[in-house]
Design an enzyme around this catalytic site. Structure first.
Site, PDB file in Angstrom:
ATOM      1  N   LYS A 142       0.815  -1.220   0.000  1.00 35.04           N
ATOM      2  CA  LYS A 142       0.000   0.000   0.000  1.00 35.04           C
ATOM      3  C   LYS A 142       0.845   1.264   0.000  1.00 35.04           C
ATOM      4  CE  LYS A 142      -4.555  -1.171   1.679  1.00 35.04           C
ATOM      5  NZ  LYS A 142      -5.609  -0.802   2.628  1.00 35.04           N
ATOM      6  N   LYS A 153      -4.978 -10.883  -6.202  1.00 38.72           N
ATOM      7  CA  LYS A 153      -6.143 -11.000  -5.327  1.00 38.72           C
ATOM      8  C   LYS A 153      -7.300 -10.163  -5.878  1.00 38.72           C
ATOM      9  CE  LYS A 153      -6.455  -8.572  -1.589  1.00 38.72           C
ATOM     10  NZ  LYS A 153      -6.405  -7.885  -0.289  1.00 38.72           N
ATOM     11  N   LYS A 190     -11.104  -4.473  -4.034  1.00 37.05           N
ATOM     12  CA  LYS A 190     -11.911  -3.295  -4.363  1.00 37.05           C
ATOM     13  C   LYS A 190     -11.060  -2.179  -4.944  1.00 37.05           C
ATOM     14  CE  LYS A 190     -12.303  -3.114   0.595  1.00 37.05           C
ATOM     15  NZ  LYS A 190     -13.226  -3.356   1.675  1.00 37.05           N
TER      16      LYS A 190
HETATM   17  P1  TYM Z   1     -10.267  -5.877   4.378  1.00 34.84           P
HETATM   18  O1  TYM Z   1     -11.259  -4.803   4.627  1.00 34.84           O
HETATM   19  O2  TYM Z   1      -9.248  -5.664   3.313  1.00 34.84           O
HETATM   20  O3  TYM Z   1     -11.008  -7.221   4.051  1.00 34.84           O
HETATM   21  C1  TYM Z   1     -12.001  -7.740   4.928  1.00 34.84           C
HETATM   22  C2  TYM Z   1     -11.948  -9.252   4.962  1.00 34.84           C
HETATM   23  O4  TYM Z   1     -12.138  -9.774   3.651  1.00 34.84           O
HETATM   24  C3  TYM Z   1     -11.067 -10.666   3.347  1.00 34.84           C
HETATM   25  N1  TYM Z   1     -10.765 -10.563   1.894  1.00 34.84           N
HETATM   26  C4  TYM Z   1     -10.661 -11.615   1.099  1.00 34.84           C
HETATM   27  N2  TYM Z   1     -10.805 -12.942   1.338  1.00 34.84           N
HETATM   28  C5  TYM Z   1     -10.635 -13.768   0.294  1.00 34.84           C
HETATM   29  N3  TYM Z   1     -10.335 -13.326  -0.971  1.00 34.84           N
HETATM   30  C6  TYM Z   1     -10.187 -12.013  -1.246  1.00 34.84           C
HETATM   31  N4  TYM Z   1      -9.915 -11.602  -2.481  1.00 34.84           N
HETATM   32  C7  TYM Z   1     -10.348 -11.086  -0.172  1.00 34.84           C
HETATM   33  N5  TYM Z   1     -10.299  -9.737  -0.084  1.00 34.84           N
HETATM   34  C8  TYM Z   1     -10.541  -9.425   1.198  1.00 34.84           C
HETATM   35  C9  TYM Z   1      -9.897 -10.173   4.188  1.00 34.84           C
HETATM   36  O5  TYM Z   1      -8.935 -11.192   4.398  1.00 34.84           O
HETATM   37  C10 TYM Z   1     -10.595  -9.783   5.465  1.00 34.84           C
HETATM   38  O6  TYM Z   1     -10.825 -10.909   6.291  1.00 34.84           O
HETATM   39  N6  TYM Z   1      -7.046  -5.354   8.161  1.00 34.84           N
HETATM   40  C11 TYM Z   1      -8.335  -5.887   7.782  1.00 34.84           C
HETATM   41  C12 TYM Z   1      -9.481  -5.343   8.604  1.00 34.84           C
HETATM   42  C13 TYM Z   1      -9.322  -5.456  10.072  1.00 34.84           C
HETATM   43  C14 TYM Z   1      -9.442  -6.654  10.835  1.00 34.84           C
HETATM   44  C15 TYM Z   1      -9.260  -6.255  12.192  1.00 34.84           C
HETATM   45  C16 TYM Z   1      -9.689  -7.982  10.499  1.00 34.84           C
HETATM   46  C17 TYM Z   1      -9.049  -4.434  10.952  1.00 34.84           C
HETATM   47  N7  TYM Z   1      -9.032  -4.933  12.209  1.00 34.84           N
HETATM   48  C18 TYM Z   1      -9.300  -7.180  13.229  1.00 34.84           C
HETATM   49  C19 TYM Z   1      -9.728  -8.913  11.557  1.00 34.84           C
HETATM   50  C20 TYM Z   1      -9.545  -8.524  12.891  1.00 34.84           C
HETATM   51  C21 TYM Z   1      -8.591  -5.545   6.321  1.00 34.84           C
HETATM   52  O7  TYM Z   1      -8.044  -4.611   5.777  1.00 34.84           O
HETATM   53  O8  TYM Z   1      -9.558  -6.288   5.747  1.00 34.84           O
END
Ligand code: TYM
Length: 343
Positions: A123, A206, A209
């Protein structure tokens, strides 16, 4: 990391996870996270799901869009099957203890740990000097999200594994430095056929969005025509589908579509291949499109319906924040006491 300090089994099982309200939800978010949150809720273990708006602003967010995306994410959680009475749903900024514990963890985590994070490297890109300090500290706030509730299990997609491992390191270092057994060593839960849903245009990337190509992803708000068109145009190879999963090795795009089918239909990869092995993509893609529309249309329809009453969504978030704080406040207070804050 000192596993001997304690393990998550010493704590009452509790699940925490979060999603950033930073733009539309994708099929990756749904299959990798939300659908699995719903399954977890049904097991009866206490589950807490957060809209991590503080994380979202580590990169620029238009305020009006952020507000809308937070509500839309809440609608997405509910439309996917989360029940705000069974699970706690709230947005991170409304529970100030996240930022407070995040600060403590900024003082526990080491610069070197943060510098190794692949999400930071991706990022921040080449111009790290211009990235926000928040983006660098992001994983310490994520550790605070999880540990503020003494969460023992964290369902996430594959891409978040490194952050949950860092959370374990932070918990272990805190426990070690202060000579306590206070924070659990939380387990990442990365299970199922779709823990890494890939781009429909490039099987090595991957689904995300933030991909500039809308054709690379299925958005949870896409209508039936858009879903069918994107699947029809998805990149594949010229071979028919294999009958066993071994035959998907070195076929990233084919494997991705089979994984998506399996996850949407609650089947294993082998079950899917037993049915579709030998078929050409010209036959399999319409099957997948039909299944995707059948499973996703009710969710997008329900999201649109819920978004018509944003007051109701805001009430759900306020109620969730109150319930979250009941758990978070004593844990933060005890953390302050351990650290030596006078209160
Ligand atoms: P984020 O917002 O990028 O994504 C949310 C969740 O979706 C999953 N995900 C995917 N799983 C499979 N294939 C994909 N292409 C894909 N894209 C996204 C992510 O693995 C995630 O589970 N840092 C985290 C948010 C967060 C969080 C937390 C998660 C903040 N605090 C505490 C767990 C516990 C994030 O950016 O997810």
């Amino acid at each position: 990391m000192n596993e001997a300090v304690q393990t998550s089994s010493d704590f009452t099982p509790r699940v925490f996870s979060g999603i950033q309200p930073s733009g539309g939800l994708t099929l990756g978010n749904y299959l990798g996270a939300m659908k699995r949150f719903v399954q977890t809720q049904e097991t009866g273990v206490q589950s807490i799901y957060c809209m991590v708006d503080l994380h979202a602003i580590t990169v620029w967010q238009d305020p009006e869009k952020l507000r809308n995306a937070t509500r839309e994410l809440c609608a997405g959680y509910i439309a996917s099957g989360l029940d705000p009475k069974k699970s706690i749903l709230f947005n991170q900024s409304q529970v100030p203890e996240h930022a407070q514990l995040g600060w403590i963890f900024n003082c526990v985590a080491r610069m070197g740990w943060m510098q190794r994070m692949t999400q930071w490297k991706d990022k921040a890109g080449k111009n790290t000097q211009n990235a926000s300090l928040g983006l660098f500290a992001y994983p310490a706030l994520m550790a605070a999200d999880i540990l503020l509730y003494h969460a023992t299990h964290v369902p996430v997609g594959e891409d978040q594994k490194q952050h949950v491992e860092l959370t374990r390191d932070i918990a272990a270092k805190f426990n070690h430095d202060y000579g306590v057994d206070f924070f659990p060593i939380s387990e990442p839960v990365i299970e199922g056929a779709a823990t890494r849903v890939m781009s429909l245009r490039d099987g090595s990337k991957k689904m995300s969005k933030s991909d500039p190509s809308d054709a690379s992803r299925i958005n949870m708000t896409d209508d039936a025509d858009a879903i069918a068109k994107k699947i029809r145009k998805a990149k594949t190879d010229a071979e028919p589908l294999p009958s066993e999963s071994k035959g998907l090795e070195d076929r990233a795009e084919a494997r991705n579509l089979v994984n998506i089918f399996a996850a949407l239909n609650d089947q294993s990869i082998d079950q899917v291949l037993a049915d579709v092995g030998g078929k050409q993509f010209s036959e399999f893609k319409p099957m997948l499109a039909e299944l995707a529309v059948e499973k996703l249309s009710p969710i997008s329809g329900e999201m649109a319906r819920l978004m018509q009453d944003t007051k109701e969504i805001d009430k759900i978030l306020q109620d969730g924040a109150l319930r979250a704080r009941e758990i978070a406040t004593p844990i933060l207070q005890e953390t302050y006491r351990i650290v030596g804050m006078v209160g």
